[in-house]
Design a protein around this motif. Structure first.
Motif, PDB file in Angstrom:
ATOM      1  N   ASN A  85       0.839  -1.194   0.000  1.00  0.00           N
ATOM      2  CA  ASN A  85       0.000   0.000   0.000  1.00  0.00           C
ATOM      3  C   ASN A  85       0.878   1.250   0.000  1.00  0.00           C
ATOM      4  OD1 ASN A  85      -2.568   1.467   0.336  1.00  0.00           O
ATOM      5  ND2 ASN A  85      -1.709   2.025   2.307  1.00  0.00           N
ATOM      6  N   HIS A 133      -2.969   0.379  -3.940  1.00  0.00           N
ATOM      7  CA  HIS A 133      -2.452  -0.849  -3.351  1.00  0.00           C
ATOM      8  C   HIS A 133      -2.517  -1.985  -4.363  1.00  0.00           C
ATOM      9  CE1 HIS A 133      -6.796  -1.527  -2.722  1.00  0.00           C
ATOM     10  NE2 HIS A 133      -6.490  -2.818  -2.775  1.00  0.00           N
ATOM     11  N   THR A 135      -2.224  -6.488  -4.529  1.00  0.00           N
ATOM     12  CA  THR A 135      -2.208  -7.772  -3.818  1.00  0.00           C
ATOM     13  C   THR A 135      -1.431  -8.783  -4.656  1.00  0.00           C
ATOM     14  OG1 THR A 135      -4.369  -7.296  -2.840  1.00  0.00           O
ATOM     15  CG2 THR A 135      -3.620  -9.575  -2.793  1.00  0.00           C
ATOM     16  N   CYS A 160       4.720  -5.428  15.410  1.00  0.00           N
ATOM     17  CA  CYS A 160       4.392  -5.596  13.985  1.00  0.00           C
ATOM     18  C   CYS A 160       3.461  -6.786  13.755  1.00  0.00           C
ATOM     19  CB  CYS A 160       5.663  -5.782  13.162  1.00  0.00           C
ATOM     20  SG  CYS A 160       6.719  -4.326  13.096  1.00  0.00           S
ATOM     21  N   SER A 162       0.169  -9.187  14.510  1.00  0.00           N
ATOM     22  CA  SER A 162      -1.201  -9.072  15.013  1.00  0.00           C
ATOM     23  C   SER A 162      -1.618 -10.359  15.707  1.00  0.00           C
ATOM     24  CB  SER A 162      -2.165  -8.767  13.872  1.00  0.00           C
ATOM     25  OG  SER A 162      -2.279  -9.877  13.010  1.00  0.00           O
ATOM     26  N   CYS A 166      -0.921 -12.312  11.383  1.00  0.00           N
ATOM     27  CA  CYS A 166      -0.419 -11.534  10.243  1.00  0.00           C
ATOM     28  C   CYS A 166       0.609 -10.522  10.756  1.00  0.00           C
ATOM     29  CB  CYS A 166      -1.562 -10.813   9.534  1.00  0.00           C
ATOM     30  SG  CYS A 166      -2.905 -11.909   9.042  1.00  0.00           S
ATOM     31  N   PHE A 167       1.415 -10.007   9.858  1.00  0.00           N
ATOM     32  CA  PHE A 167       2.400  -8.995  10.272  1.00  0.00           C
ATOM     33  C   PHE A 167       2.659  -8.043   9.111  1.00  0.00           C
ATOM     34  CE2 PHE A 167       4.882 -12.384   8.394  1.00  0.00           C
ATOM     35  CZ  PHE A 167       5.896 -11.741   7.710  1.00  0.00           C
ATOM     36  N   GLY A 168       3.181  -6.870   9.452  1.00  0.00           N
ATOM     37  CA  GLY A 168       3.465  -5.851   8.439  1.00  0.00           C
ATOM     38  C   GLY A 168       4.560  -4.917   8.904  1.00  0.00           C
ATOM     39  N   ASP A 191       3.855   0.533   2.629  1.00  0.00           N
ATOM     40  CA  ASP A 191       3.583  -0.420   3.701  1.00  0.00           C
ATOM     41  C   ASP A 191       3.409  -1.805   3.092  1.00  0.00           C
ATOM     42  OD1 ASP A 191       3.516   1.648   5.612  1.00  0.00           O
ATOM     43  OD2 ASP A 191       1.445   2.100   5.095  1.00  0.00           O
ATOM     44  N   TYR A 193       2.177  -5.656   3.986  1.00  0.00           N
ATOM     45  CA  TYR A 193       1.426  -6.450   4.965  1.00  0.00           C
ATOM     46  C   TYR A 193       1.311  -7.875   4.451  1.00  0.00           C
ATOM     47  CZ  TYR A 193      -1.818  -7.250   8.793  1.00  0.00           C
ATOM     48  OH  TYR A 193      -2.397  -7.703   9.954  1.00  0.00           O
ATOM     49  N   VAL A 195      -0.182 -11.809   4.962  1.00  0.00           N
ATOM     50  CA  VAL A 195      -1.241 -12.643   5.541  1.00  0.00           C
ATOM     51  C   VAL A 195      -0.786 -14.094   5.459  1.00  0.00           C
ATOM     52  CG1 VAL A 195      -3.658 -13.339   5.412  1.00  0.00           C
ATOM     53  CG2 VAL A 195      -3.009 -10.991   4.855  1.00  0.00           C
TER      54      VAL A 195
END
Length: 275
Positions: A85, A133, A135, A160, A162, A166-168, A191, A193, A195
Motif C-alpha cells: 500500500n 495498493h 495484492t 508488527c 497481530s 499476520c504482520f506488516g 507499507d 502487509y 497474511v
C-alpha cells in the motif's frame, strides 16, 4: 465438295506452326566484380539472452520454511497473500506516479482506495482517491517479502505482529527494493502487509457450504513470530528498549539493547549508534 474456308483456316495454322521463334541476342553483360569475403564475425548472443542472464544474476534466493517430515502437513504455515500500500494523501499527479511505482514493482495494475471521511487538517475529503495498493500471491509475494526484510535487516518489532497471525512493516524509500530511481517519478514509501494461512483455510471463503476454522487450527501471534524467526533467521525486537551511553576510543556511543521474549541475555541483540 471441300469447304474453302476450312482449308484456308488449316493452311494458316500450318504456316503459323512453321514459324520458329527468332532467338534474342543477349546484351553484353559486364562481369560482376567479386566482393572480397569479409572475415566471419564472432557470434554474439541476442539481446534477449543477455537480458535473461542479467535477470538471473539479480534474482533473489527465496527462503522457504523448513519442512519436518514428521510434522502434520495440515499444520504448515505459508504466505497466503502480500499487500503493498502506498498512501499519498491526495489525488492527482502524485497518486498516478505512486501507481507507476507499484506497476514496476509487481507488474500488476494497482487499485485506488478512497478516503472514508473528511479530515480538514489533512486536507482529505470523503470519497477522494488518496492511495493505491496491490495484492500479490505465490512466489512473487515471497520474493518481494525477501527484499523488504533485507531492507529491514531481518529485524521486526513485536508490535508488527497481530493477534490473527499476520504482520506488516514499512519502507521509507521504494528504491531500496532494487528499483531504479526515476527523477520523473520521485521516491515513495510503502507499507507491506503479509497474511499467513494454513491448508484448510479455504472453507471459510468458498461459496458453497461455508464453514469456519477451528480455534486450534488458527494462526496465533506466537505462531507467526516463530515462523518468521525460523524461516528468515529473523530477530524479534521487544518493546522494552534500554539505552546506555558508553565511550570507545574517546568516541561516545549510545548502546541499545532489548530483552528477548525467551531469554534475559542482553548481549544477544545489541546495537551501536554514533551520538
Amino acid at each position: 465438295g471441300i469447304n474453302a474456308e476450312y482449308m484456308g483456316g488449316s493452311s494458316q495454322k500450318i504456316a503459323m506452326a512453321d514459324k520458329t521463334p527468332v532467338p534474342q541476342v543477349e546484351k553484353d553483360k559486364k562481369p560482376k566484380e567479386q566482393k572480397a569475403k569479409k572475415a566471419p564475425k564472432a557470434e554474439t548472443p541476442p539481446p534477449a539472452a543477455v537480458k535473461k542472464e542479467k535477470k538471473e544474476k539479480k534474482k533473489i534466493v527465496v527462503r522457504k520454511a523448513k519442512i519436518d517430515p514428521n510434522e502434520n502437513p495440515m499444520r504448515r504455515i505459508d504466505i497466503a497473500k502480500l499487500v503493498i500500500n502506498v498512501c499519498v494523501g491526495e489525488s492527482g499527479d502524485r497518486l498516478n506516479r505512486a501507481a507507476k511505482v507499484l506497476t514496476k514493482l509487481t507488474g500488476q495494475e494497482p487499485v485506488k482506495s478512497k478516503a472514508r471521511y473528511t479530515v480538514r487538517t489533512f486536507g482529505i475529503r470523503r470519497n477522494e482517491e488518496i492511495s493505491v495498493h496491490c495484492t500479490v500471491r505465490g512466489d512473487q509475494a515471497a520474493e518481494i517479502l525477501e527484499k523488504g526484510l533485507k531492507v529491514k535487516e531481518y529485524e521486526l518489532k513485536e508490535s508488527c505482529f497481530s493477534s490473527t497471525g499476520c504482520f506488516g512493516f514499512g519502507i521509507k524509500e521504494h528504491i531500496d527494493l532494487g528499483e531504479k530511481f526515476d527523477p520523473a517519478i520521485g521516491i515513495y514509501g510503502m507499507d507491506i502487509y503479509v497474511v499467513l494461512a494454513r491448508p484448510g483455510f479455504r472453507v471459510a471463503h468458498r461459496k458453497r457450504r461455508v464453514g469456519h476454522v477451528g480455534n486450534k487450527h488458527r494462526i496465533t501471534k506466537d505462531d507467526a513470530i516463530k515462523w518468521f524467526v525460523d524461516t528468515y533467521d529473523g530477530i524479534l525486537v521487544s518493546r522494552h528498549q534500554h539505552h546506555r551511553k558508553i565511550t570507545i576510543r574517546d568516541t561516545p556511543f549510545m548502546i541499545s539493547y532489548y530483552h528477548q521474549p525467551e531469554t534475559t541475555i542482553l548481549e544477544q541483540n545489541t546495537k551501536y549508534r554514533l551520538i
